[in-house]
Enzyme design. Structure first.
Site, mmCIF file in Angstrom:
data_model
loop_
_atom_site.group_PDB
_atom_site.id
_atom_site.type_symbol
_atom_site.label_atom_id
_atom_site.label_comp_id
_atom_site.label_asym_id
_atom_site.label_seq_id
_atom_site.Cartn_x
_atom_site.Cartn_y
_atom_site.Cartn_z
ATOM 1 N N ARG A 166 10.754 10.989 6.637
ATOM 2 C CA ARG A 166 10.993 9.941 5.651
ATOM 3 C C ARG A 166 12.177 10.260 4.746
ATOM 4 N NH1 ARG A 166 8.657 8.743 9.089
ATOM 5 N NH2 ARG A 166 6.554 7.960 9.322
ATOM 6 N N SER A 250 2.914 2.209 2.172
ATOM 7 C CA SER A 250 2.388 3.488 1.689
ATOM 8 C C SER A 250 3.184 3.903 0.458
ATOM 9 C CB SER A 250 2.498 4.561 2.776
ATOM 10 O OG SER A 250 1.695 4.214 3.885
ATOM 11 N N GLU A 370 7.076 7.077 -2.178
ATOM 12 C CA GLU A 370 7.928 6.742 -1.037
ATOM 13 C C GLU A 370 8.934 5.652 -1.357
ATOM 14 O OE1 GLU A 370 7.130 5.302 3.507
ATOM 15 O OE2 GLU A 370 6.126 7.099 2.799
#
Length: 378
Positions: A166, A250, A370
């Protein structure tokens, strides 16, 4: 490019927060996007680009700068240097899931497990999007981008983007700046031509999600259909009538920790090994080589740990809300912070901080957000 009357960012982001910015520009072609960015950068003003708005958490105060909306679209098939492969050049503003649907329809494998992920194609390499064992770094060939420091357009191979879990050199991590300030204009992917019969599934996470027990080929359409059903059950498919989908997906990343740290967590905590770099080599200059090759240092193995499990086992259940708050945990997925109806960014930030504190107190681990935070602090 077109300067338009600024739209409240709450209408353009999936978390539904944010006032109208001071200035807004829409770019529908690559040339318009390049011109818009060069103009903004020349003025030395605050700025950010907006694609699908699915990975942004915007504060309540109006953004004092320019928002550039990337509305470019297009999928172009290029010649591939490899037999049995196909290359697609995709414009940054193209909807990601529309791209996945296109590849499945044309029998091109490599991103089908990422069906249903919201957002645009240009945002995908920035955080190396992934799901069920597939990540964009597995198929990404190169990106075309424009650098803020120079205004120059260049084609950059995937190997130079430092793609990781990520992350990439382009990502704005919370509390820091990206290593390379640039905007992606287009993305080129290399996919396998498998046709409508599909292919055997090798990845453990995807096999488990699909409930596979043998190695028979699986049609890409079946993979996509089942992944979409799984995401819908978790509230991860956008639905205007479902408050559980008013989220940034998320909100917290799964953690990457050394295996020694993971070993201290309860055994029932889900974890997945992160493959070490097995190609690392020891280089000894010839002029100093004495015939002795030192033993290789022990491999430091990292483990990916489930953030959702940590949250729930810190006592925060699905559907949890703080008193009198309009922000809450999704009733379907513990990782999604949702706007239950006119919640402010302050309410969502308060909930995020509460979760971080509880998980840290219980397990000694700090969850990292995130989404990209604009005008918000945790």
């Amino acid at each position: 490019m077109t300067q338009v009357t600024p739209i409240p960012l709450a209408e353009l982001t999936t978390l539904r927060t944010g006032a109208a910015p001071e200035r807004m520009i829409e770019a529908r072609t690559t040339d318009e996007l390049i011109d818009a960015l060069r103009e903004v950068w020349a003025g030395m003003e605050e700025w950010f680009v907006l694609g699908g708005g699915s990975n942004l958490f915007v504060g309540d105060e109006p953004f004092d700068g320019t928002v550039v909306r990337i509305l470019t679209k297009g999928i172009e098939r290029l010649p591939s240097p490899h037999e049995g492969r196909a290359r697609l050049k995709v414009q940054a503003g193209q909807d990601w899931d529309d791209l996945v649907a296109y590849t499945v329809e044309h029998g091109l494998a490599g991103i089908e497990a990422m069906s249903g992920i919201p957002g645009t194609v240009g945002a995908a390499p920035v955080q190396n999007v992934g799901a069920y064992g597939q990540e964009i770094q597995q198929t990404l060939v190169e990106v075309e981008l424009i650098d803020e420091s120079t205004g120059d357009v260049s084609v950059v191979p995937a190997s130079e983007l430092a793609l990781g879990f990520r992350t990439s050199v382009l990502k704005h991590h919370y509390g820091g700046a990206p290593d390379r300030r640039a905007v992606i204009l287009s993305v080129t992917l290399d996919l396998a031509e498998v046709g409508q019969e599909g292919r055997a599934i090798g990845g453990e996470q995807l096999r488990r999600a699909l409930g596979l027990t043998d190695d028979a080929p699986v049609p890409l359409a079946r993979v996509r259909e089942q992944i979409l059903a799984i995401r819908a059950a978790k509230g991860m498919l956008l639905d205007a009538d479902d408050p559980d989908t008013r989220s940034a997906g998320s909100f917290f990343q799964n953690l990457i920790v050394p295996e020694t740290v993971a070993a201290q967590l309860p055994p029932e905590c889900p974890r997945w090994p992160v493959e070490p770099d097995l190609d690392a080599a020891t280089v000894i200059p010839l002029e100093v080589f004495d015939g002795y090759v030192p033993a290789a240092p022990p491999v430091r193995r990292d483990v990916k740990v489930s953030a959702a499990w940590l949250i729930e086992n810190a006592g925060i259940t699905k559907g949890f809300r703080l008193p009198r708050s309009r922000a809450g945990i999704s009733t379907k997925h513990a990782l999604a912070l949702t706007n239950r109806g006119q919640a402010t960014a302050a309410e969502l930030a308060e909930l995020a901080r509460y979760i971080q504190v509880r998980v840290h107190a219980e397990f000694g681990l700090l969850l990292q957000p995130e989404p990209v935070l604009v005008g918000v602090e945790l």
